[in-house]
Structures are given as structure tokens and as C-alpha cells.
Scaffold this motif. Sequence first.
Motif, short mmCIF file in Angstrom:
data_model
loop_
_atom_site.label_atom_id
_atom_site.label_comp_id
_atom_site.label_asym_id
_atom_site.label_seq_id
_atom_site.Cartn_x
_atom_site.Cartn_y
_atom_site.Cartn_z
N UNK A 68 0.80 -1.23 0.00
CA UNK A 68 0.00 0.00 0.00
C UNK A 68 0.83 1.28 0.00
N UNK A 69 2.17 1.13 -0.04
CA UNK A 69 3.08 2.26 -0.03
C UNK A 69 2.81 3.20 1.15
N UNK A 70 2.60 2.59 2.32
CA UNK A 70 2.35 3.34 3.55
C UNK A 70 3.40 2.97 4.58
N UNK A 71 3.89 3.98 5.27
CA UNK A 71 4.79 3.73 6.39
C UNK A 71 3.99 3.89 7.67
N UNK A 72 3.87 2.80 8.39
CA UNK A 72 3.14 2.86 9.66
C UNK A 72 3.65 1.75 10.58
N UNK A 73 3.48 2.00 11.85
CA UNK A 73 3.88 1.00 12.85
C UNK A 73 2.81 -0.08 12.92
N UNK A 74 3.26 -1.32 13.06
CA UNK A 74 2.36 -2.44 13.30
C UNK A 74 2.78 -3.04 14.63
N UNK A 75 1.90 -2.97 15.62
CA UNK A 75 2.19 -3.51 16.94
C UNK A 75 1.31 -4.73 17.14
N UNK A 76 1.90 -5.85 17.50
CA UNK A 76 1.17 -7.11 17.65
C UNK A 76 1.12 -7.48 19.12
N UNK A 77 -0.09 -7.82 19.57
CA UNK A 77 -0.30 -8.23 20.95
C UNK A 77 -1.26 -9.41 21.00
N UNK A 78 -1.14 -10.17 22.08
CA UNK A 78 -2.07 -11.28 22.34
C UNK A 78 -3.28 -10.73 23.08
N UNK A 79 -4.29 -11.55 23.25
CA UNK A 79 -5.48 -11.17 24.00
C UNK A 79 -5.10 -10.78 25.44
N UNK A 80 -4.23 -11.59 26.06
CA UNK A 80 -3.84 -11.31 27.44
C UNK A 80 -3.06 -10.00 27.56
N UNK A 81 -2.23 -9.70 26.59
CA UNK A 81 -1.50 -8.44 26.62
C UNK A 81 -2.44 -7.24 26.48
N UNK A 82 -3.48 -7.38 25.65
CA UNK A 82 -4.47 -6.31 25.54
C UNK A 82 -5.26 -6.15 26.83
N UNK A 83 -5.67 -7.26 27.42
CA UNK A 83 -6.41 -7.20 28.68
C UNK A 83 -5.54 -6.55 29.77
N UNK A 84 -4.25 -6.82 29.75
CA UNK A 84 -3.33 -6.20 30.72
C UNK A 84 -3.24 -4.70 30.51
N UNK A 85 -3.40 -4.25 29.25
CA UNK A 85 -3.36 -2.81 28.98
C UNK A 85 -4.53 -2.08 29.64
N UNK A 86 -5.59 -2.82 29.93
CA UNK A 86 -6.71 -2.25 30.68
C UNK A 86 -6.47 -2.40 32.18
N UNK A 87 -6.16 -3.62 32.59
CA UNK A 87 -5.99 -3.92 34.02
C UNK A 87 -4.82 -3.16 34.65
N UNK A 88 -3.75 -2.96 33.90
CA UNK A 88 -2.55 -2.32 34.45
C UNK A 88 -2.54 -0.80 34.29
N UNK A 89 -3.53 -0.26 33.60
CA UNK A 89 -3.55 1.18 33.37
C UNK A 89 -3.94 1.89 34.68
N UNK A 90 -3.01 2.63 35.27
CA UNK A 90 -3.29 3.27 36.56
C UNK A 90 -4.36 4.36 36.50
N UNK A 91 -4.73 4.79 35.30
CA UNK A 91 -5.71 5.84 35.15
C UNK A 91 -7.11 5.31 34.85
N UNK A 92 -7.25 4.00 34.67
CA UNK A 92 -8.55 3.39 34.39
C UNK A 92 -9.54 3.77 35.47
N UNK A 93 -10.71 4.21 35.04
CA UNK A 93 -11.76 4.57 35.98
C UNK A 93 -11.63 5.95 36.59
N UNK A 94 -10.57 6.69 36.26
CA UNK A 94 -10.39 8.03 36.84
C UNK A 94 -10.84 9.14 35.90
#
Length: 183
Positions: A68-94
Motif C-alpha cells: 500500500x506504499x504506507x509507512x506505519x507501525x504495526x504492533x502485535x499483541x495477544x489477548x492477554x497483553x491487551x487485557x493487561x493494557x486495561x488492568x494495568x492502566x493506573x488511570x482506568x476509571x479516573x
Amino acid sequence: MARYVALFGSINVGGNRLKMADLRAAFEAEGFSNVETVVASGNVLFDHDARPTRGLEEKLTLMVHDRFDMSCAALVRSRDELAAAIADNPFAGTNEDRIIHTMFLDGQPTQAQFEVLATDKWIRPNERLALGDRSIYIDFGDGAADSKLTARMIERRLEHKGTARNMRSIARIVAKLDEEAKG
């Protein structure tokens, strides 16, 4: 086979317009299976032989550039890593879920790099940052629209490519993965 999520930065923002059907087709042509997109901003669920995500990130970044002639970052995560991005976020719920973000990174910044970012003069008084695992957590305070804390600024300070998703988007992707797992 393992289930992964590719989070692409800079797709369908700015001038990088890409139909999700075309992105899915590119994944399938490269041998990925069970390919689905979630939201039209470059979130792709796919199956692949279990392997370190770093190699998948490199492959997907090259694929998007070549096809596609596009320069962009591709970040790959598992389901557990995504869930951790919610659970470990110290600002969640604030604050509202649309204002709290996780910026997924292609590597782990040092504490010194993070401190340079966290003390930058352009960060507004009501914006908060925390360092995560190959990520940073961001509370944009009153919203991201007028913030100087842009992806480009963060990438320069941390010396890592990345892409951010708000808590609502991450939760939608995790829910989709959980729904699929139930069959």
C-alpha cells in the motif's frame, strides 16, 4: 495456531486511507488465517503459528509498506497483553474511557527516556503519564484533541514507534476475542 491482534498506527488518519477489506485481503495473501478487522482504524485479528510478536510486527510493517506504499507501525499483541493494557492502566476509571489511552510501543523505553517525556514543557498540567510494558498509559485530562502530546512527540522522546488506543477501543477488541473464544 495462536490468535493475535495487529494494531496499526496512522491508518485512516491524515492521508493514509486504507479500506479494511483491502487490509484483510493483504493478510490472507500473506498466509494469515481467520482474519477480521475491528473498528476501521487498523485493528486486525488474525491467527498465526505461535511465535514472538516482534517478528510478526516486522513482517506486517513491511507488508503494508510493500502493498500500500504506507509507512506505519504495526504492533502485535495477544489477548492477554491487551487485557493487561486495561488492568494495568493506573488511570482506568479516573476519567472517561475515551480520554484514557494506552500507547503500544515497538520496544521498552528506558526510565530515563520516559522521564524526558513525562517532564516535557508541552504536557498540560492535567495530563498524566505512566510507563507500562512496551507501552505508556496516558490520561489526556480534558481530551486529546488539543493536546501537544502527539504520537510523533511521544515517539521522538521515547525513541520507539507506537500507536494509541483508548480504553473503550481496547475493551471492544478484548470483548471480540473473548466472544470468539466462547465459540
